[in-house]
Design a protein around this motif. Sequence first.
Motif: not given
Length: 423
Positions: A229, A231, A279
């Motif tokens: 994941e 950012d 995300k």
Amino acid sequence: MAKSRRKFPWLITLGALVILSTGGWYAWASMKSEDSASYQTAQVTRGSLETSISAAGKVQPRETVEVGAQVSGQLEELLVDDGDMVEEGQLLARIDATIAETNVESQRAQLLSLQASRKQQEANLKLAQSDAERAGLLMDADAISRAEYESALASLTVSEAQLESIEADIRRQSSSLAADLAELEFTNIYAPVSGTVVSVAASEGQTLNANQTAPTILSIADLTDMTVETDVSEADVLKVFQGQDAYFTTLGDSDTRWQTTVRQVLPTPEVANDVVLYKAILDVANPDGLLRTEMTTQVFFITGQADNALLVPIAALQGSLPRRGPPTASTETSSDDRRGPPPGFADVLEKNPNATRDTVMVMGSDGEPYPQPVLVGLKTRSQAEILFGLSEGQTIVTSGATVTAPSTGNRPSGPPPGGFRPR
């Protein structure tokens, strides 16, 4: 003797001129040598080039299942620990089953009582049916009154209803017994999936209360398939899309590249301190278990790739040559408005509409640099891809020479000012 004296001043003057000329030539040569030495150069090479945007991320299992208790009671036995591999259906823990077993026995006793009542009522029903049939025959022979006949029919109807009521009670009691049996089974906790125990939240002897929410005992994850994941900032998110090639490295091993693709970009951002982050989710196979939960990663989303490309140092790019006069069809493709675009230029530009025009200083055969317009493709912080204008092996200036407007006067040998040299 007088004649010889008259010639002597001319010899002195001639010698002085020779000395001055020689000294001037050496001074000019020295200046030229210093100028040449001040140039920093590089070769046009071939290689691969890649452009990307980066973002920080964390490694997580793709699928994690929290295993909880569905019944209340004391955790009597915990059969696994952190890091254990488990198979689907494997027994993980046991909860004290005393209360559940007692409830099951009570429900079974009540069910047996109802089944006995059903047998008794079935016998009463048969007797009521016989009495009704007999009353019918006697009624036909005028041996009994109509009231006695109707009383026999009513008794039959009541017996049938009582039997139906007992049947309903038996079904309800069977359901209650099944629920208690299931609750008894829930005191044994089995693995819902195969995987690795990644966390244990309860301990033996702990009392679990499942009346309001199911308490978590442990978590199981499949660590052979991991998810990263990341950012991504709002400035870069438009360059990231589903199916895009990407790779990442871990904090502990920056030399190993894990190749993957973007599974999805979540539409709703997270805002922290006025910073908007989206995300991006990437999946990667982890058959050897080298990736661990919560590992820090640096993810690179590939935005451009070029193989076997002509490459120059980024320092060699000096901007477009200044144009002379109003723009014309030729000045759109060449700094010299007296010439049209060179052969092949339009084809390259059509295939690479995002290419930019720039200029490099190329060393001529006489050791002097001259400006060479080029088409530039991909660029990184250190290198640039040349799509048109240079050839492999050419020497270019990276420092010490600047672009000036092309002139038609004295210039060193080499390609004409502002012209292209196709690869």
